[in-house]
Write a protein that holds these residues in place. Structure first.
Motif, PDB file in Angstrom:
ATOM      1  N   LYS A  74      -6.431  19.147 -53.397  1.00  0.00           N
ATOM      2  CA  LYS A  74      -6.080  19.880 -52.176  1.00  0.00           C
ATOM      3  C   LYS A  74      -4.707  19.465 -51.650  1.00  0.00           C
ATOM      4  O   LYS A  74      -3.946  20.300 -51.154  1.00  0.00           O
ATOM      5  CB  LYS A  74      -7.155  19.669 -51.111  1.00  0.00           C
ATOM      6  N   GLU A  75      -4.388  18.185 -51.754  1.00  0.00           N
ATOM      7  CA  GLU A  75      -3.058  17.732 -51.336  1.00  0.00           C
ATOM      8  C   GLU A  75      -1.987  18.362 -52.215  1.00  0.00           C
ATOM      9  O   GLU A  75      -0.932  18.815 -51.721  1.00  0.00           O
ATOM     10  CB  GLU A  75      -2.983  16.211 -51.433  1.00  0.00           C
ATOM     11  N   PHE A  76      -2.252  18.413 -53.512  1.00  0.00           N
ATOM     12  CA  PHE A  76      -1.322  19.058 -54.434  1.00  0.00           C
ATOM     13  C   PHE A  76      -1.138  20.527 -54.081  1.00  0.00           C
ATOM     14  O   PHE A  76      -0.009  21.031 -54.011  1.00  0.00           O
ATOM     15  CB  PHE A  76      -1.848  18.917 -55.866  1.00  0.00           C
ATOM     16  N   ALA A  77      -2.236  21.234 -53.847  1.00  0.00           N
ATOM     17  CA  ALA A  77      -2.162  22.664 -53.532  1.00  0.00           C
ATOM     18  C   ALA A  77      -1.373  22.899 -52.246  1.00  0.00           C
ATOM     19  O   ALA A  77      -0.522  23.804 -52.181  1.00  0.00           O
ATOM     20  CB  ALA A  77      -3.569  23.243 -53.407  1.00  0.00           C
ATOM     21  N   GLU A  78      -1.626  22.085 -51.236  1.00  0.00           N
ATOM     22  CA  GLU A  78      -0.934  22.270 -49.953  1.00  0.00           C
ATOM     23  C   GLU A  78       0.573  22.071 -50.115  1.00  0.00           C
ATOM     24  O   GLU A  78       1.382  22.875 -49.625  1.00  0.00           O
ATOM     25  CB  GLU A  78      -1.493  21.285 -48.930  1.00  0.00           C
ATOM     26  N   ARG A  79       0.943  21.014 -50.802  1.00  0.00           N
ATOM     27  CA  ARG A  79       2.379  20.744 -50.987  1.00  0.00           C
ATOM     28  C   ARG A  79       3.042  21.799 -51.855  1.00  0.00           C
ATOM     29  O   ARG A  79       4.162  22.249 -51.562  1.00  0.00           O
ATOM     30  CB  ARG A  79       2.572  19.358 -51.610  1.00  0.00           C
ATOM     31  N   ALA A  80       2.377  22.160 -52.950  1.00  0.00           N
ATOM     32  CA  ALA A  80       2.965  23.154 -53.858  1.00  0.00           C
ATOM     33  C   ALA A  80       3.109  24.508 -53.184  1.00  0.00           C
ATOM     34  O   ALA A  80       4.151  25.181 -53.313  1.00  0.00           O
ATOM     35  CB  ALA A  80       2.116  23.270 -55.119  1.00  0.00           C
ATOM     36  N   ASN A  81       2.098  24.929 -52.454  1.00  0.00           N
ATOM     37  CA  ASN A  81       2.124  26.254 -51.835  1.00  0.00           C
ATOM     38  C   ASN A  81       3.217  26.370 -50.783  1.00  0.00           C
ATOM     39  O   ASN A  81       3.749  27.467 -50.545  1.00  0.00           O
ATOM     40  CB  ASN A  81       0.753  26.589 -51.244  1.00  0.00           C
ATOM     41  N   GLU A  82       3.565  25.268 -50.141  1.00  0.00           N
ATOM     42  CA  GLU A  82       4.663  25.293 -49.178  1.00  0.00           C
ATOM     43  C   GLU A  82       5.991  25.603 -49.858  1.00  0.00           C
ATOM     44  O   GLU A  82       6.912  26.122 -49.229  1.00  0.00           O
ATOM     45  CB  GLU A  82       4.762  23.938 -48.464  1.00  0.00           C
ATOM     46  N   ARG A  83       6.088  25.285 -51.134  1.00  0.00           N
ATOM     47  CA  ARG A  83       7.350  25.442 -51.862  1.00  0.00           C
ATOM     48  C   ARG A  83       7.384  26.659 -52.774  1.00  0.00           C
ATOM     49  O   ARG A  83       8.454  27.058 -53.235  1.00  0.00           O
ATOM     50  CB  ARG A  83       7.609  24.179 -52.690  1.00  0.00           C
ATOM     51  N   LEU A  84       6.222  27.245 -53.045  1.00  0.00           N
ATOM     52  CA  LEU A  84       6.159  28.337 -54.020  1.00  0.00           C
ATOM     53  C   LEU A  84       6.562  29.689 -53.451  1.00  0.00           C
ATOM     54  O   LEU A  84       6.890  30.608 -54.203  1.00  0.00           O
ATOM     55  CB  LEU A  84       4.740  28.441 -54.600  1.00  0.00           C
ATOM     56  N   GLY A  85       6.497  29.849 -52.144  1.00  0.00           N
ATOM     57  CA  GLY A  85       6.814  31.147 -51.569  1.00  0.00           C
ATOM     58  C   GLY A  85       5.624  32.079 -51.618  1.00  0.00           C
ATOM     59  O   GLY A  85       4.470  31.651 -51.668  1.00  0.00           O
ATOM     60  N   ASP A  86       5.904  33.385 -51.627  1.00  0.00           N
ATOM     61  CA  ASP A  86       4.844  34.383 -51.482  1.00  0.00           C
ATOM     62  C   ASP A  86       4.269  34.905 -52.798  1.00  0.00           C
ATOM     63  O   ASP A  86       3.262  35.608 -52.788  1.00  0.00           O
ATOM     64  CB  ASP A  86       5.365  35.584 -50.679  1.00  0.00           C
ATOM     65  N   ASP A  87       4.881  34.571 -53.912  1.00  0.00           N
ATOM     66  CA  ASP A  87       4.455  35.181 -55.176  1.00  0.00           C
ATOM     67  C   ASP A  87       3.323  34.436 -55.880  1.00  0.00           C
ATOM     68  O   ASP A  87       2.568  35.028 -56.643  1.00  0.00           O
ATOM     69  CB  ASP A  87       5.645  35.303 -56.136  1.00  0.00           C
ATOM     70  N   TYR A  88       3.214  33.126 -55.636  1.00  0.00           N
ATOM     71  CA  TYR A  88       2.209  32.313 -56.321  1.00  0.00           C
ATOM     72  C   TYR A  88       1.478  31.433 -55.320  1.00  0.00           C
ATOM     73  O   TYR A  88       2.053  30.968 -54.339  1.00  0.00           O
ATOM     74  CB  TYR A  88       2.851  31.425 -57.398  1.00  0.00           C
ATOM     75  N   GLU A  89       0.197  31.173 -55.606  1.00  0.00           N
ATOM     76  CA  GLU A  89      -0.599  30.306 -54.749  1.00  0.00           C
ATOM     77  C   GLU A  89      -1.555  29.476 -55.605  1.00  0.00           C
ATOM     78  O   GLU A  89      -2.288  30.017 -56.436  1.00  0.00           O
ATOM     79  CB  GLU A  89      -1.412  31.114 -53.743  1.00  0.00           C
ATOM     80  N   VAL A  90      -1.548  28.160 -55.398  1.00  0.00           N
ATOM     81  CA  VAL A  90      -2.518  27.281 -56.053  1.00  0.00           C
ATOM     82  C   VAL A  90      -3.813  27.328 -55.250  1.00  0.00           C
ATOM     83  O   VAL A  90      -3.816  27.108 -54.039  1.00  0.00           O
ATOM     84  CB  VAL A  90      -2.006  25.828 -56.127  1.00  0.00           C
TER      85      VAL A  90
END
Length: 357
Positions: A74-90
């Motif tokens: 969940k920590e990984f998903a939260e951090r990654a999603n902040e940087r991925l923008g609108d096209d991709y979501e973990v």
């Protein structure tokens, strides 16, 4: 147009004839048909294939809510999603929702899953990963960091890639302890004849056979029932897995053996990984490595907190005679050296890294 769309249009036509007598027999159904085609076109415009909708990157793992796996993913998903923008979501799927470790490893290869977090099962994929099945090999987390840099990344990561798996980062499952319903485990002799669940790793089974237990590999999702019904007398896991799986509700004794430290690996498919855009891959890989510090800090805190929780739940806790277990571990090291090419050298290198300060 789908059969359902045509049937809807026909039903609408019948209703239209009853309600709108001034319209022609074809006018109303034609409007319904146009509406159905418009809806289908809209649905197509929102599909990820056209790049206009958010693409879900599934992260599957076997940990229950409250486990280290759950917190880490969940920590990984939260951090990654902040940087991925609108096209991709973990999106994280825990509690074996997407299958056990072996099943999810297969789904990676089939492109049905983006990430998973195997631990012991890696030794079933690449023999050399059995290194982390060896008892009392890793001293602490600082030792493990050196092992990642000097053994895992240069030597073992490429072997995993040859089997179709790319490792983005090394997180943690943890230092393992033994629980059971028969007696406290102080020395290997106390394991004699004990029906003990283990993960699906060849060397874990052989280690406990050497100690005198009767080990059986079993998926984590099946263990609670096996302990509750007496199919298994006990099991071995890190404290956070024991607690999050609620084994304290069906086990009487907790023996602090620290017999094995198990890393966990953030794994993707070597082939399907390349299907993602380079900038997306960069974000995901960098974030996976960055989360390692969070994983270690969380694991250390949970180890301290959960021991008291186990005692409060009514478990009898004892410190095992670790030297007795170390003295009984020689044969399993000898077997690893004999059966895994370069196994003895890997062990020596890891032990040497444990002497550094």
């Amino acid at each position: 147009m789908s059969r359902h769309g045509l049937e809807t249009a026909r039903e609408g036509a019948t209703t239209g004839q009853d309600t709108y007598n001034n319209k022609s027999a074809l006018e109303y159904p034609m409007k319904m048909i146009k509406t159905a085609f418009a809806s289908a076109s809209l649905a197509l415009s929102l599909t990820p294939a056209l790049g206009l909708a958010q693409t879900e990157l599934q992260f599957g793992h076997v940990g229950n809510p409250g486990s280290l796996f759950d917190a880490s993913a969940k920590e990984f998903a939260e951090r990654a999603n902040e940087r991925l923008g609108d096209d991709y979501e973990v999106v994280v799927y825990g509690s074996s929702q997407l299958g056990g470790d072996s099943s999810m490893m297969q789904k990676l290869k089939l492109g049905q899953l983006t990430f998973t977090l195997p631990s012991t099962v890696m030794s079933s994929v690449v023999d050399e990963f059995g290194l982390f099945e060896m008892p009392y090999l890793i001293k602490d987390r600082e030792h493990m960091k050196r092992v990642i840099d000097e053994v895992l990344e240069p030597d073992l990561f490429p072997l995993a890639e040859e089997e179709g798996y790319k490792i983005l980062a090394v997180w943690e499952n943890g230092f393992r302890q033994i629980t059971n319903n028969e007696r406290p485990i102080n020395t290997p002799e106390d394991l004699d004849g004990l029906k003990l669940r283990t993960p699906k790793g060849t060397w874990r089974v052989r280690m406990f056979e050497e100690y005198g237990a009767n080990p059986s590999p079993m998926a984590l999702s099946e263990v609670f029932t096996a302990l509750q019904t007496g199919t298994m007398d006990g099991q071995e896991n890190p404290l956070v897995q024991i607690y999050s799986q609620k084994f304290q509700e069906v086990q009487d004794y907790l023996s602090m053996t620290n017999h094995v430290y198990t890393p966990a690996y953030v794994v993707v498919s070597s082939n399907h990984w390349e299907d993602l855009p380079e900038d997306v891959r960069d974000v995901l890989a960098e974030t996976a490595r960055e989360v390692q510090d969070f994983v270690y800090e969380t694991a250390a805190r949970q180890d301290e907190e959960l021991l008291g929780e186990m005692e409060a739940a009514g478990m009898e806790v004892n410190e095992a005679d670790k030297q007795a277990f170390i003295d009984a571990s020689g044969p399993i090291y000898d077997l690893f050296d004999e059966e895994v090419e370069g196994g003895g050298d890997l062990v020596d290198r890891v032990l040497a890294l444990g002497q550094e300060e």
